[in-house]
Design a protein around this motif. Structure first.
Motif, PDB file in Angstrom:
ATOM      1  N   VAL A   1       0.391  -1.304   0.207  1.00  0.00           N
ATOM      2  CA  VAL A   1       0.257  -0.189  -0.170  1.00  0.00           C
ATOM      3  C   VAL A   1       0.586   1.480  -0.461  1.00  0.00           C
ATOM      4  O   VAL A   1       0.413   2.702  -1.088  1.00  0.00           O
ATOM      5  CB  VAL A   1      -1.242  -0.002   0.472  1.00  0.00           C
TER       6      VAL A   1
ATOM      7  N   VAL B   1      -0.960  13.276   7.328  1.00  0.00           N
ATOM      8  CA  VAL B   1      -1.393  11.796   7.553  1.00  0.00           C
ATOM      9  C   VAL B   1      -3.086  12.184   8.120  1.00  0.00           C
ATOM     10  O   VAL B   1      -3.046  10.840   7.517  1.00  0.00           O
ATOM     11  CB  VAL B   1       0.289  11.671   8.573  1.00  0.00           C
ATOM     12  N   ARG B   2      -3.019  12.355   8.592  1.00  0.00           N
ATOM     13  CA  ARG B   2      -4.075  12.783   9.560  1.00  0.00           C
ATOM     14  C   ARG B   2      -5.548  12.475   8.319  1.00  0.00           C
ATOM     15  O   ARG B   2      -5.879  11.134   7.906  1.00  0.00           O
ATOM     16  CB  ARG B   2      -4.815  13.068  10.325  1.00  0.00           C
TER      17      ARG B   2
ATOM     18  N   ALA C   1      -5.157   9.560   6.074  1.00  0.00           N
ATOM     19  CA  ALA C   1      -5.634   8.280   7.265  1.00  0.00           C
ATOM     20  C   ALA C   1      -7.209   7.345   6.680  1.00  0.00           C
ATOM     21  O   ALA C   1      -7.816   6.964   7.017  1.00  0.00           O
ATOM     22  CB  ALA C   1      -5.015   8.044   8.563  1.00  0.00           C
ATOM     23  N   GLY C   2      -7.841   9.288   7.529  1.00  0.00           N
ATOM     24  CA  GLY C   2      -9.027   9.055   7.843  1.00  0.00           C
ATOM     25  C   GLY C   2      -9.821   8.586   5.971  1.00  0.00           C
ATOM     26  O   GLY C   2     -10.943   8.036   6.014  1.00  0.00           O
TER      27      GLY C   2
ATOM     28  N   LEU D   1      -8.065   7.396   3.098  1.00  0.00           N
ATOM     29  CA  LEU D   1      -8.224   6.144   2.382  1.00  0.00           C
ATOM     30  C   LEU D   1      -8.772   5.137   3.090  1.00  0.00           C
ATOM     31  O   LEU D   1      -8.657   4.085   3.250  1.00  0.00           O
ATOM     32  CB  LEU D   1      -7.088   6.469   2.225  1.00  0.00           C
ATOM     33  N   ALA D   2      -8.631   5.186   5.078  1.00  0.00           N
ATOM     34  CA  ALA D   2      -9.117   4.395   5.529  1.00  0.00           C
ATOM     35  C   ALA D   2      -7.587   3.502   5.552  1.00  0.00           C
ATOM     36  O   ALA D   2      -7.486   2.041   5.366  1.00  0.00           O
ATOM     37  CB  ALA D   2      -9.787   3.392   5.641  1.00  0.00           C
ATOM     38  N   ILE D   3      -6.561   3.810   5.815  1.00  0.00           N
ATOM     39  CA  ILE D   3      -5.000   2.814   5.846  1.00  0.00           C
ATOM     40  C   ILE D   3      -4.220   3.387   6.871  1.00  0.00           C
ATOM     41  O   ILE D   3      -4.320   4.605   7.550  1.00  0.00           O
ATOM     42  CB  ILE D   3      -4.340   4.032   4.264  1.00  0.00           C
ATOM     43  N   ASN D   4      -3.141   2.872   7.619  1.00  0.00           N
ATOM     44  CA  ASN D   4      -3.151   3.083   8.811  1.00  0.00           C
ATOM     45  C   ASN D   4      -1.740   4.740   8.773  1.00  0.00           C
ATOM     46  O   ASN D   4      -1.045   4.448   7.898  1.00  0.00           O
ATOM     47  CB  ASN D   4      -1.805   2.169   9.115  1.00  0.00           C
ATOM     48  N   PRO D   5      -1.738   5.061   9.569  1.00  0.00           N
ATOM     49  CA  PRO D   5      -0.654   6.454   9.847  1.00  0.00           C
ATOM     50  C   PRO D   5       0.046   6.047   9.396  1.00  0.00           C
ATOM     51  O   PRO D   5       1.068   6.518   8.335  1.00  0.00           O
ATOM     52  CB  PRO D   5      -1.522   6.920  10.482  1.00  0.00           C
ATOM     53  N   ASN D   6       0.870   4.768   9.734  1.00  0.00           N
ATOM     54  CA  ASN D   6       2.415   4.551   9.842  1.00  0.00           C
ATOM     55  C   ASN D   6       2.341   4.271   7.963  1.00  0.00           C
ATOM     56  O   ASN D   6       3.853   4.366   8.080  1.00  0.00           O
ATOM     57  CB  ASN D   6       2.438   3.579  10.697  1.00  0.00           C
TER      58      ASN D   6
ATOM     59  N   ARG E   1       5.263   6.013   6.070  1.00  0.00           N
ATOM     60  CA  ARG E   1       6.519   5.967   5.696  1.00  0.00           C
ATOM     61  C   ARG E   1       6.045   5.850   4.185  1.00  0.00           C
ATOM     62  O   ARG E   1       7.571   6.465   3.313  1.00  0.00           O
ATOM     63  CB  ARG E   1       6.160   4.348   5.616  1.00  0.00           C
TER      64      ARG E   1
ATOM     65  N   ARG F   1     -15.109   1.417   5.088  1.00  0.00           N
ATOM     66  CA  ARG F   1     -14.355   2.392   5.199  1.00  0.00           C
ATOM     67  C   ARG F   1     -14.539   3.150   5.748  1.00  0.00           C
ATOM     68  O   ARG F   1     -13.796   4.178   5.743  1.00  0.00           O
ATOM     69  CB  ARG F   1     -14.910   2.030   3.321  1.00  0.00           C
TER      70      ARG F   1
ATOM     71  N   GLY G   1     -11.392   4.399   8.407  1.00  0.00           N
ATOM     72  CA  GLY G   1     -11.465   5.860   8.652  1.00  0.00           C
ATOM     73  C   GLY G   1     -11.511   6.355   9.640  1.00  0.00           C
ATOM     74  O   GLY G   1     -10.534   7.212   9.534  1.00  0.00           O
TER      75      GLY G   1
ATOM     76  N   MET H   1      -8.680   5.274  11.738  1.00  0.00           N
ATOM     77  CA  MET H   1      -7.457   5.063  11.569  1.00  0.00           C
ATOM     78  C   MET H   1      -6.939   6.903  11.811  1.00  0.00           C
ATOM     79  O   MET H   1      -6.015   7.090  12.152  1.00  0.00           O
ATOM     80  CB  MET H   1      -7.253   4.955   9.751  1.00  0.00           C
TER      81      MET H   1
ATOM     82  N   ALA I   1      -3.814   8.415  13.503  1.00  0.00           N
ATOM     83  CA  ALA I   1      -2.951   9.898  13.577  1.00  0.00           C
ATOM     84  C   ALA I   1      -3.320  10.326  14.719  1.00  0.00           C
ATOM     85  O   ALA I   1      -2.242  11.224  14.660  1.00  0.00           O
ATOM     86  CB  ALA I   1      -3.299   9.615  12.336  1.00  0.00           C
TER      87      ALA I   1
ATOM     88  N   ASP J   1      -4.251  -3.572   5.340  1.00  0.00           N
ATOM     89  CA  ASP J   1      -4.438  -1.784   4.909  1.00  0.00           C
ATOM     90  C   ASP J   1      -3.972  -0.722   6.060  1.00  0.00           C
ATOM     91  O   ASP J   1      -3.814   0.012   6.551  1.00  0.00           O
ATOM     92  CB  ASP J   1      -5.811  -1.381   4.460  1.00  0.00           C
TER      93      ASP J   1
END
Lengths: 121, 298
Positions: free
Chosen positions: A12, A38-39, A42-43, A45-50, A54, B164, B168, B171, B175, B193
């Motif tokens: 990802v 990043v926040r 993350a929100g 895309l619903a992806i881990n902020p780390n 990265r 999602r 979201g 996540m 963050a 993900d």
């Protein structure tokens, strides 16, 4: 702003890097413009902020973006883009050129494509 | 941070957890996977202080959870089967939680009405459909502003849009506030993900616990065609090899760049590095010694 392809086998963070790189190269983001935080990403895309952190870190290492502590990530100036990416792209270019030659495209034709690419900009 | 230290639990002579140890670092989003009956829900109930371990201990931020309201007040939990009082509506539960959880955020509750538009605030939760009940649970748990959130098969029954949406929200929270999330799931694709750490449970034991980037960086898939008579260099950490015609597919453990450099030295006719999905990594990392892994991936 962009979406993650769930069928794409690439990690990802690489997908995010590529998407942002594309947006920078195509000029959607101008130099010194602030990228989404990043926040936010993350929100959205619903992806881990780390993972997003990265992607940003690696983009920073290769000179596409720079970060300012406490303020976020910004698009870098063009000349700083690194040699590694250049080498990578030249490799794909060489591969494509080789295949085109094999398919019977003449050198002159290839050269005309190169010139076209330049005039487009 | 959640620390599980050598926890054993037996039910009627059946050992559900067998000296299990795991560690969820602070601020991590930890995915717990395992086949049915491997003890996922059991360990989660221990972490929430619902079950008491026969042996071992469970610490959240250094403190035992069992009968400890100070710690529990900072923990959110969505069980596999959500439970609410007989005729309670979302609004009733909100009032109840508000009195118990110190971090309850009323402003957030109002804001989230705009997200969970289909959940009717005054309807009895028990009369809602399964998916709606899960939505109601997320709505309420997110409002608790927990420091630790434990989710047992949370997105079961949610539609893709809602999944999602919910991830979201979580996540963004991760963050912003560095919330620690422990989530059990069967869906590796989804975990890939959202998680940064993964643990695999089987027969009440932890087979593997690693950070996701560590997992992804130490294993590569390579397609290579060598010239006639050439052999692969010695000393590669080969996990798997298959050959189709002249093309070999290798799964190797080690740094991608180093491996690529070594292999290009044999002047291959063709060399391609392919990324591995989390599912593939699990199969190759564990497939050899434990076929139970195949069940996890179904």
């Amino acid at each position: 702003m962009f979406t993650i392809n769930y069928r794409d086998p690439r990690p990802v963070y690489e997908q995010i890097m590529d998407e942002i790189r594309k947006l920078i190269i195509s000029g959607v983001y101008a130099p010194d413009e602030r990228l989404p935080s990043v926040r936010e990403l993350a929100g959205q895309l619903a992806i881990n902020p780390n993972t997003i952190q990265r992607a940003y870190r690696e983009l920073e290492q290769s000179g596409y973006i720079y970060s300012v502590a406490g303020r976020g990530n910004f698009v870098g100036a063009r000349q700083e883009v690194d040699v590694q990416r250049k080498a990578e792209l030249l490799k794909t270019f060489a591969e494509t050129a080789r295949e085109l030659r094999w398919l019977g495209v003449s050198e002159a034709e290839l050269a005309s494509y190169l010139r076209e690419g330049e005039t487009e900009k | 941070m959640i620390e599980v230290k050598n926890v054993t639990k037996r039910f009627d002579g059946f050992t559900a957890l067998d000296s299990l140890s795991m560690r969820v670092p602070a601020g991590a989003v930890y995915g717990l996977v395992g086949p049915n009956g491997s003890g996922k829900s059991t360990i989660i109930r221990h972490i929430m202080g619902i079950y008491r371990p026969d042996e071992g201990e469970i610490l959240v931020d250094g403190q035992p959870v069992w009968e400890n309201p100070a710690v529990k007040g900072r923990m959110g939990y969505i069980p596999d089967d959500v439970f609410y009082f007989l005729s309670a509506s979302v609004r009733d539960m909100m009032k109840y939680y508000r009195g118990i959880y110190p971090g309850f955020d009323m402003e957030r509750y109002e804001k989230l009405k705009g997200v969970f538009t289909e959940v009717r605030e005054n309807k009895t939760i028990r009369t809602m459909s399964k998916g709606m009940q899960k939505q109601a649970a997320f709505w309420l748990q997110i409002c608790l502003r927990p420091d630790v959130l434990v989710l047992d098969e949370p997105v079961d029954g949610l539609d893709p849009v809602m999944r999602r949406q919910v991830w979201g929200l979580l996540m963004a929270d991760a963050a912003e506030r560095g919330i620690t999330v422990l989530v059990s799931s069967h869906n590796l694709r989804e975990l890939e993900d959202v998680c940064d750490h993964v643990g695999i449970l089987d027969h009440g034991r932890l087979l593997l616990e690693r950070s996701l980037s560590e997992l992804q960086e130490n294993i590569v898939k390579i397609q290579i065609a060598l010239p006639e008579g050439a052999a692969l260099p010695e000393g590669l950490n080969l996990l798997h090899e298959s050959t189709t015609g002249r093309l070999k597919t290798l799964i190797l453990r080690g740094e991608a760049e180093e491996i690529e450099a070594r292999l290009s030295a044999c002047a291959p006719l063709f060399l391609d590095m392919l990324p591995l999905s989390l599912e593939e990594i699990f199969i190759y990392e564990l497939g050899g010694n434990d076929y139970a892994v195949k069940d996890i991936l179904l």
